[in-house]
Write a protein that holds these residues in place. Structure first.
Motif, PDB file in Angstrom:
ATOM      1  N   ALA A  87      51.665  10.369  19.064  1.00  0.00           N
ATOM      2  CA  ALA A  87      51.165  11.734  19.168  1.00  0.00           C
ATOM      3  C   ALA A  87      50.181  11.904  20.312  1.00  0.00           C
ATOM      4  N   VAL A  88      50.059  13.153  20.782  1.00  0.00           N
ATOM      5  CA  VAL A  88      49.124  13.469  21.858  1.00  0.00           C
ATOM      6  C   VAL A  88      48.331  14.713  21.484  1.00  0.00           C
ATOM      7  N   LYS A 165      50.039   5.789  16.860  1.00  0.00           N
ATOM      8  CA  LYS A 165      49.209   5.764  18.059  1.00  0.00           C
ATOM      9  C   LYS A 165      48.987   7.200  18.525  1.00  0.00           C
ATOM     10  N   ILE A 166      47.784   7.448  19.016  1.00  0.00           N
ATOM     11  CA  ILE A 166      47.413   8.810  19.407  1.00  0.00           C
ATOM     12  C   ILE A 166      46.710   8.798  20.765  1.00  0.00           C
ATOM     13  N   GLY A 167      47.145   9.661  21.650  1.00  0.00           N
ATOM     14  CA  GLY A 167      46.529   9.814  22.960  1.00  0.00           C
ATOM     15  C   GLY A 167      45.898  11.189  23.078  1.00  0.00           C
ATOM     16  N   VAL A 168      45.149  11.394  24.148  1.00  0.00           N
ATOM     17  CA  VAL A 168      44.501  12.681  24.386  1.00  0.00           C
ATOM     18  C   VAL A 168      44.599  13.032  25.859  1.00  0.00           C
ATOM     19  N   ILE A 169      44.779  14.344  26.132  1.00  0.00           N
ATOM     20  CA  ILE A 169      44.912  14.804  27.509  1.00  0.00           C
ATOM     21  C   ILE A 169      44.283  16.186  27.635  1.00  0.00           C
ATOM     22  N   PRO A 186      36.029   6.085  20.036  1.00  0.00           N
ATOM     23  CA  PRO A 186      36.316   5.023  21.011  1.00  0.00           C
ATOM     24  C   PRO A 186      37.231   3.920  20.513  1.00  0.00           C
ATOM     25  N   ASP A 187      37.305   3.733  19.198  1.00  0.00           N
ATOM     26  CA  ASP A 187      38.168   2.682  18.655  1.00  0.00           C
ATOM     27  C   ASP A 187      39.402   3.254  17.971  1.00  0.00           C
ATOM     28  N   LYS A 188      39.658   4.547  18.160  1.00  0.00           N
ATOM     29  CA  LYS A 188      40.811   5.181  17.522  1.00  0.00           C
ATOM     30  C   LYS A 188      41.811   5.751  18.520  1.00  0.00           C
ATOM     31  N   ILE A 189      41.325   6.455  19.532  1.00  0.00           N
ATOM     32  CA  ILE A 189      42.222   6.974  20.562  1.00  0.00           C
ATOM     33  C   ILE A 189      42.848   5.797  21.307  1.00  0.00           C
ATOM     34  N   ASP A 190      44.154   5.882  21.580  1.00  0.00           N
ATOM     35  CA  ASP A 190      44.872   4.764  22.189  1.00  0.00           C
ATOM     36  C   ASP A 190      45.108   4.916  23.689  1.00  0.00           C
TER      37      ASP A 190
END
Length: 285
Positions: A87-88, A165-169, A186-190
């Motif tokens: 996911a993003v 897994k999760i990203g952010v943009i 900091p320890d969750k976003i991939d």
């Protein structure tokens, strides 16, 4: 079971950053100057279709201050019956969650992710620079609400959609919030992608990041000078954090925004290709 061992789910989240590569208010004031004569018209980034058919719907993903928060959720149509996807979290630019941001969520969904475009403006969308600046300033005056918004967005993707897994943009205002989300989780976003957003250079804060970071900037951007960008890059490397920074010398601020008139086709296309490859490497493996 350790979340990291599950099948990847890409979560794109767009946010503004926090920190002190410079004073945040000053950075955002300069950003507003860059958009002074701009309009939220769809750029080529928003008119390019996804590479596969996707579905999209409005969803309630959070409750902040006793009020429901609605965003836009997109997924590959063919993935509806498949295992959970990476996911993003997709974070709006300063215009708000408009149709152009929804289209970017669809493009990310087309790459094989569950993409959630979040709303930091409480359902409001700007139609001119003055309104956008007021909405942006309101978020900065209540950062705790913005942080809670994004925290719940992450939880929504992890629990309801089982994203392993999760990203952010994010772009512009959202680019800063993308880094802010990474610093908050900091320890969750991939995986974190920043498009010309406010930067943090405090090495103690950056040292807590547990994910790789990809960042893009324009060489002609007056709101984020290249010297500041290099300061951020150096700080990340000094604390041993994986970072990849690209500066496009001929590009201005907002060169890849889905809304606005600063679109730079060569820089936007190259950065998008790098973004999709980066997410595939770190969210699908």
């Amino acid at each position: 079971m350790n979340r990291k061992t599950l099948p990847s789910i890409l979560l794109v989240l767009l946010l503004p950053a926090c920190g002190h590569a410079g004073d945040e208010k000053s950075d955002l004031d300069r950003m507003a100057q860059e958009h002074e004569h701009d309009k939220p018209v769809a750029s080529q980034a928003a008119t390019t279709p996804p590479v596969q058919e996707v579905t999209g719907e409005e969803v309630v993903y959070a409750e902040v201050g006793g009020k429901p928060v609605r965003g836009f959720l997109a997924k590959p149509k063919a993935g509806a019956a498949q295992d959970p996807l990476p996911a993003v979290i997709v974070i709006q630019e300063w215009w708000g969650l408009n149709d152009n941001i929804r289209q970017m969520a669809k493009r990310l969904a087309g790459e094989g992710y569950t993409a959630l475009a979040v709303d930091l403006y409480g359902g409001q969308v700007a139609s001119d620079p003055g309104q956008a600046q007021k909405l942006m300033q309101a978020v900065l005056q209540n950062r705790a609400a913005g942080e809670e918004n994004l925290r719940q967005a992450y939880n929504y993707l992890e629990t309801k959609h089982k994203a392993p897994k999760i990203g952010v943009i994010g772009w512009c205002f959202g680019g800063g919030w993308s880094l802010a989300t990474a610093l908050m989780l900091p320890d969750k976003i991939d995986a974190t992608v920043i498009y010309y957003g406010h930067l943090e250079t405090d090495k103690e804060k950056l040292g807590k990041l547990g994910m790789p970071v990809l960042a893009f900037f324009g060489g002609k951007d007056k709101s984020l000078p290249v010297a500041t960008v290099r300061q951020f890059e150096a700080a990340m490397k000094e604390v041993g954090k994986p970072v990849e920074v690209h500066v496009y010398d001929e590009a201005d601020h907002a060169f890849a925004n889905p809304s606005g008139g600063n679109y730079n086709e060569p820089a936007a296309k190259d950065s998008w290709q790098r973004t999709t490859a980066f997410f595939a490497k770190h969210l699908k493996s």
